[in-house]
Design a protein around this motif. Structure first.
Motif, PDB file in Angstrom:
ATOM      1  N   UNK A 126      39.984  53.252  35.485  1.00  0.00           N
ATOM      2  CA  UNK A 126      40.429  51.859  35.544  1.00  0.00           C
ATOM      3  C   UNK A 126      41.641  52.786  37.104  1.00  0.00           C
ATOM      4  N   UNK A 127      41.869  51.214  36.851  1.00  0.00           N
ATOM      5  CA  UNK A 127      42.980  51.209  38.488  1.00  0.00           C
ATOM      6  C   UNK A 127      44.466  50.668  37.380  1.00  0.00           C
ATOM      7  N   UNK A 128      44.773  51.978  36.921  1.00  0.00           N
ATOM      8  CA  UNK A 128      46.083  51.193  36.542  1.00  0.00           C
ATOM      9  C   UNK A 128      47.179  50.103  36.883  1.00  0.00           C
ATOM     10  N   UNK A 129      47.359  50.076  37.999  1.00  0.00           N
ATOM     11  CA  UNK A 129      48.140  48.477  38.350  1.00  0.00           C
ATOM     12  C   UNK A 129      47.952  47.683  39.186  1.00  0.00           C
ATOM     13  N   UNK A 130      46.520  47.112  39.422  1.00  0.00           N
ATOM     14  CA  UNK A 130      45.805  46.149  40.288  1.00  0.00           C
ATOM     15  C   UNK A 130      46.869  45.465  41.468  1.00  0.00           C
ATOM     16  N   UNK A 131      48.225  44.862  40.861  1.00  0.00           N
ATOM     17  CA  UNK A 131      48.757  44.680  42.548  1.00  0.00           C
ATOM     18  C   UNK A 131      48.785  45.714  43.380  1.00  0.00           C
ATOM     19  N   UNK A 132      48.796  46.689  43.115  1.00  0.00           N
ATOM     20  CA  UNK A 132      48.559  47.970  43.893  1.00  0.00           C
ATOM     21  C   UNK A 132      48.100  47.989  44.669  1.00  0.00           C
ATOM     22  N   UNK A 133      46.407  47.116  44.246  1.00  0.00           N
ATOM     23  CA  UNK A 133      45.394  47.072  45.253  1.00  0.00           C
ATOM     24  C   UNK A 133      45.476  46.719  45.858  1.00  0.00           C
ATOM     25  N   UNK A 134      45.289  44.873  44.934  1.00  0.00           N
ATOM     26  CA  UNK A 134      44.682  43.559  45.457  1.00  0.00           C
ATOM     27  C   UNK A 134      46.120  43.138  46.807  1.00  0.00           C
ATOM     28  N   UNK A 135      47.714  43.627  46.721  1.00  0.00           N
ATOM     29  CA  UNK A 135      48.262  42.821  46.805  1.00  0.00           C
ATOM     30  C   UNK A 135      49.176  42.230  46.675  1.00  0.00           C
ATOM     31  N   UNK A 136      48.672  41.557  45.332  1.00  0.00           N
ATOM     32  CA  UNK A 136      49.159  39.959  45.088  1.00  0.00           C
ATOM     33  C   UNK A 136      48.867  40.188  43.333  1.00  0.00           C
ATOM     34  N   UNK A 137      49.535  39.297  42.860  1.00  0.00           N
ATOM     35  CA  UNK A 137      49.220  39.211  41.435  1.00  0.00           C
ATOM     36  C   UNK A 137      48.841  38.855  40.392  1.00  0.00           C
ATOM     37  N   UNK A 138      47.602  37.432  41.787  1.00  0.00           N
ATOM     38  CA  UNK A 138      46.668  36.460  40.802  1.00  0.00           C
ATOM     39  C   UNK A 138      46.239  36.642  39.241  1.00  0.00           C
ATOM     40  N   UNK A 139      46.328  38.240  39.090  1.00  0.00           N
ATOM     41  CA  UNK A 139      45.138  38.188  38.057  1.00  0.00           C
ATOM     42  C   UNK A 139      46.400  38.200  37.028  1.00  0.00           C
ATOM     43  N   UNK A 140      47.976  38.115  36.524  1.00  0.00           N
ATOM     44  CA  UNK A 140      48.348  38.636  35.070  1.00  0.00           C
ATOM     45  C   UNK A 140      49.553  37.740  36.482  1.00  0.00           C
ATOM     46  N   UNK A 141      50.393  36.904  36.809  1.00  0.00           N
ATOM     47  CA  UNK A 141      51.404  35.895  37.156  1.00  0.00           C
ATOM     48  C   UNK A 141      52.894  35.784  36.322  1.00  0.00           C
ATOM     49  N   UNK A 142      52.209  35.673  35.062  1.00  0.00           N
ATOM     50  CA  UNK A 142      53.589  35.704  33.937  1.00  0.00           C
ATOM     51  C   UNK A 142      53.295  36.422  33.336  1.00  0.00           C
ATOM     52  N   UNK A 143      54.115  37.206  31.942  1.00  0.00           N
ATOM     53  CA  UNK A 143      53.724  37.759  30.584  1.00  0.00           C
ATOM     54  C   UNK A 143      53.689  35.949  29.684  1.00  0.00           C
ATOM     55  N   UNK A 144      52.552  36.414  29.295  1.00  0.00           N
ATOM     56  CA  UNK A 144      52.125  35.611  28.290  1.00  0.00           C
ATOM     57  C   UNK A 144      51.870  34.861  28.314  1.00  0.00           C
ATOM     58  N   UNK A 145      51.261  34.296  29.570  1.00  0.00           N
ATOM     59  CA  UNK A 145      50.347  33.266  29.923  1.00  0.00           C
ATOM     60  C   UNK A 145      48.961  33.709  30.212  1.00  0.00           C
ATOM     61  N   UNK A 146      48.590  32.380  30.141  1.00  0.00           N
ATOM     62  CA  UNK A 146      46.712  32.567  31.302  1.00  0.00           C
ATOM     63  C   UNK A 146      47.427  32.101  32.331  1.00  0.00           C
ATOM     64  N   UNK A 147      46.841  32.785  33.185  1.00  0.00           N
ATOM     65  CA  UNK A 147      46.036  31.653  34.892  1.00  0.00           C
ATOM     66  C   UNK A 147      44.931  31.564  34.729  1.00  0.00           C
ATOM     67  N   UNK A 148      44.087  30.707  35.610  1.00  0.00           N
ATOM     68  CA  UNK A 148      43.023  30.236  36.877  1.00  0.00           C
ATOM     69  C   UNK A 148      42.861  31.036  37.533  1.00  0.00           C
ATOM     70  N   UNK A 149      41.546  31.375  38.068  1.00  0.00           N
ATOM     71  CA  UNK A 149      41.168  32.660  39.116  1.00  0.00           C
ATOM     72  C   UNK A 149      39.305  31.988  39.446  1.00  0.00           C
TER      73      UNK A 149
END
Length: 237
Positions: A126-149
């Motif tokens: 596993x990649x342990x912190x995805x923003x390090x790899x993709x350069x953004x936080x769109x997969x998890x933008x805010x604690x406790x909420x779901x986003x869509x992509x």
């Protein structure tokens, strides 16, 4: 109706006026989704891994629910500073459940953490912190909420067949992801940034599929209905 087991968290929780105790819990969206798809839902709190084959033998299908980060030691990695505290009892229990389901041919659907567990069980990482790899936080933008992509199913896969092969928006909340794919697995959907969003087994007698997103918090029942259909084929008379 098929009996579908859903794994649970093992954590401290508060409820009522003053209760604050260790609890096995599950967001209500999981059993509700199974019920809407035509299954009977039962919760599977962590237990001794040796009991997993007996438990799976009484189920018609299995859902590996989302939750905490897996222990990086399971894939021979050191913890990232952003990795969460492992829950070894849950890790061991769910790995044993998955192993029993794959051995017996019991249909299984992995959701978020559940998909990552499938990959680690198959020898992947596993990649342990995805923003390090993709350069953004769109997969998890805010604690406790779901986003869509959007995600795009890979042509020729079961995932593409079930989801009509078209890009679709999905509910997301994860900061880890598949790095090296495990043995016998196929990436069956991708995000625009290349993140693996679904995987499936190349050789399984029934239904075994994992998704990185959270179908249970949206109205699309197609994946869970496919699990329930596969489970119904093996229902004991």
């Amino acid at each position: 109706m098929p009996l579908i087991g859903v794994t649970t968290y093992l954590t401290r929780a508060r409820w009522g006026v003053a209760w604050d105790l260790p609890a096995a819990l599950l967001p209500a969206a999981y059993p509700a989704h199974v019920q809407r798809a035509g299954g009977l839902a039962v919760m599977l709190p962590p237990d001794a891994p040796a009991t997993a084959p007996a438990v799976v033998s009484r189920l018609d299908g299995l859902v590996l629910a989302g939750g905490e980060d897996l222990d990086p030691a399971l894939y021979a990695a050191r913890p990232h500073p952003r990795s969460g505290t492992p829950v070894p009892e849950r890790d061991a229990w769910e790995l044993a459940l998955l192993d029993a389901a794959l051995t017996s041919g019991t249909p299984v659907l992995g959701i978020c953490r559940g998909m990552q567990l499938m990959n680690v069980h198959a020898g992947g990482t596993l990649c342990q912190h995805l923003p390090d790899e993709v350069g953004h936080d769109a997969h998890n933008p805010a604690p406790g909420t779901f986003a869509d992509h959007p995600v795009k199913p890979v042509p020729g896969t079961l995932t593409a067949t079930l989801l009509a092969g078209r890009p679709l928006d999905v509910a997301t909340h994860h900061h880890q992801s598949v790095a090296r794919l495990g043995t016998g697995l196929t990436a069956s959907a991708l995000a625009e940034d290349g993140t693996v969003e679904a995987l499936e087994y190349q050789d399984h007698p029934s239904f075994a599929l994992g998704v990185q997103w959270h179908p249970e918090v949206r109205d699309d029942l197609r994946l869970t209905e496919a699990l329930v259909r596969a489970a119904a084929e093996g229902v004991r008379p």
